[in-house]
Motif scaffolding. Sequence first.
Motif, PDB file in Angstrom:
ATOM      1  N   VAL A 276       0.849  -1.187   0.000  1.00 41.02           N
ATOM      2  CA  VAL A 276       0.000   0.000   0.000  1.00 41.02           C
ATOM      3  C   VAL A 276       0.893   1.248   0.000  1.00 41.02           C
ATOM      4  O   VAL A 276       1.824   1.329   0.805  1.00 41.02           O
ATOM      5  CB  VAL A 276      -0.915  -0.009   1.249  1.00 41.02           C
ATOM      6  N   PRO A 277       0.664   2.214  -0.893  1.00 42.65           N
ATOM      7  CA  PRO A 277       1.487   3.425  -0.904  1.00 42.65           C
ATOM      8  C   PRO A 277       1.284   4.234   0.371  1.00 42.65           C
ATOM      9  O   PRO A 277       0.151   4.499   0.787  1.00 42.65           O
ATOM     10  CB  PRO A 277       1.006   4.188  -2.142  1.00 42.65           C
ATOM     11  N   ALA A 278       2.398   4.603   0.987  1.00 39.53           N
ATOM     12  CA  ALA A 278       2.358   5.274   2.285  1.00 39.53           C
ATOM     13  C   ALA A 278       3.219   6.525   2.270  1.00 39.53           C
ATOM     14  O   ALA A 278       4.214   6.618   1.544  1.00 39.53           O
ATOM     15  CB  ALA A 278       2.838   4.326   3.388  1.00 39.53           C
ATOM     16  N   ASP A 279       2.831   7.468   3.089  1.00 41.67           N
ATOM     17  CA  ASP A 279       3.600   8.685   3.357  1.00 41.67           C
ATOM     18  C   ASP A 279       4.307   8.479   4.684  1.00 41.67           C
ATOM     19  O   ASP A 279       3.686   8.529   5.745  1.00 41.67           O
ATOM     20  CB  ASP A 279       2.650   9.880   3.423  1.00 41.67           C
ATOM     21  N   ALA A 280       5.611   8.176   4.634  1.00 41.29           N
ATOM     22  CA  ALA A 280       6.371   7.894   5.856  1.00 41.29           C
ATOM     23  C   ALA A 280       6.909   9.193   6.441  1.00 41.29           C
ATOM     24  O   ALA A 280       7.564   9.975   5.745  1.00 41.29           O
ATOM     25  CB  ALA A 280       7.520   6.944   5.547  1.00 41.29           C
ATOM     26  N   ILE A 281       6.645   9.416   7.711  1.00 38.49           N
ATOM     27  CA  ILE A 281       7.021  10.664   8.388  1.00 38.49           C
ATOM     28  C   ILE A 281       8.160  10.380   9.356  1.00 38.49           C
ATOM     29  O   ILE A 281       8.142   9.403  10.107  1.00 38.49           O
ATOM     30  CB  ILE A 281       5.811  11.248   9.121  1.00 38.49           C
ATOM     31  N   SER A 282       9.160  11.266   9.338  1.00 34.36           N
ATOM     32  CA  SER A 282      10.336  11.078  10.184  1.00 34.36           C
ATOM     33  C   SER A 282      10.962  12.439  10.483  1.00 34.36           C
ATOM     34  O   SER A 282      10.523  13.475   9.964  1.00 34.36           O
ATOM     35  CB  SER A 282      11.354  10.178   9.458  1.00 34.36           C
ATOM     36  N   ASN A 283      11.998  12.421  11.337  1.00 28.90           N
ATOM     37  CA  ASN A 283      12.797  13.633  11.618  1.00 28.90           C
ATOM     38  C   ASN A 283      11.933  14.801  12.088  1.00 28.90           C
ATOM     39  O   ASN A 283      12.123  15.945  11.673  1.00 28.90           O
ATOM     40  CB  ASN A 283      13.599  14.043  10.391  1.00 28.90           C
TER      41      ASN A 283
END
Length: 413
Positions: free
Chosen positions: A74-81
């Motif tokens: 599934v296409p995801a928006d990965a959030i970090s930093n």
Amino acid sequence: MTDIRPITDAELPDWTRALNTGFLRPPTVTDQALADRRTTIADSRTSGAFDAGRCVATFRSFAQELTAVGGAPVPADAISNVAVSATHRRRGLLTRLISDDLTAAKDRGDVVATLIAAEYRIYGRYGFGPATTMTEWTIDVPRAGLDPRRSGPEDGGRIDLADAEEVRKAGPELHERLRLAQPGAVSRDEHWWAADTGLLRPGGNPWTEPFYAVYRSADGTVEGLVSYAADETWSAAKQPRNTASVNWLLAVTPAAERALWRYLCSIDWITQVKTGWRAPDDLVPLLLPDPRAASISTQADWLWVRILDVVQALQARTYDAEGSLVLEVVDPAGLAGGRFLLDATPDGASCTPTTRSADLTLGVAELATLWLGDESAGRLAALGRLREERAGAARGADALLRTSGRPWCPDMF
């Protein structure tokens, strides 16, 4: 007014300094650290908040795939930093940063957003829910009861030591095999493997190469890899008290998993093994003749998910049972709310907007917590976090949504 915008290359040193400060790391930024970070954020969405020209908040997201129940990516928006300077808390900077990012992700067609939460209480207000759990065990090797005379796998396979170059060659394909079979797992790009094997050092930290071991089946196929480190601790009586700490262990067959854990527990001088972050239903304790030799040292929430498209999220996963469910999904941000009819069978599912009366009313964060199959709608109802509009609907939701194996995300990002 604090200015929020994508950063320029010239602002990367100031952005990195603000990130390091927010995570209580030394704020010094070296040229090497900047060079390595430029490669890891080249294709990312990197933003900052600036006050009088100084970066006071950081935020980054990047493209990712998350494995749904049944194996669909599934296409995801990965959030970090994510970091907000202590001087600029409670000014709505994170709200502005994350709201802009989630809106852009929705517009791109991402089905979910993901993150690993440093603090539990922050992200629920943005529609994220904890969707997987991780457990770390500490194994008391002498107490485990393993036969010290075993010299290797008994299934015709073998274990060999490997170097970083071999891991960079074999690791990506092995991880893909695991990822597509493990709900909750996320994709790794070439930067992940470069950073994990010392080619890149995004944080600017010194590199110490770990030990690597590879498991091959009887026909020579790579089915498992492990990365681990060891300390040098001896007692006053000159007895070894060394610990092997697992950085990560990938195994696509039970035989590979058994062989790698037994290998780690058979290394000379190792009296303790720290397993690293594992699935909460991992095989490791029950692989030991005495499972009590593996004590839980950490157990906590891990991957958090935010649903951006209810229809695509519910249609992407599989279902072991047949049934229908009408969900009233409440999303104050206006990204994914509405009333939806889920018709599920083991052969496929459809999810459509509907005007039928709801069976359950729940927030978008609670839907995310249920989506990967780990949480119980009945538990959430008992906690007052969802409402049954029809008697027995929570039990029916559990029959559809819960899974036999628990979801797991092997990665930190």
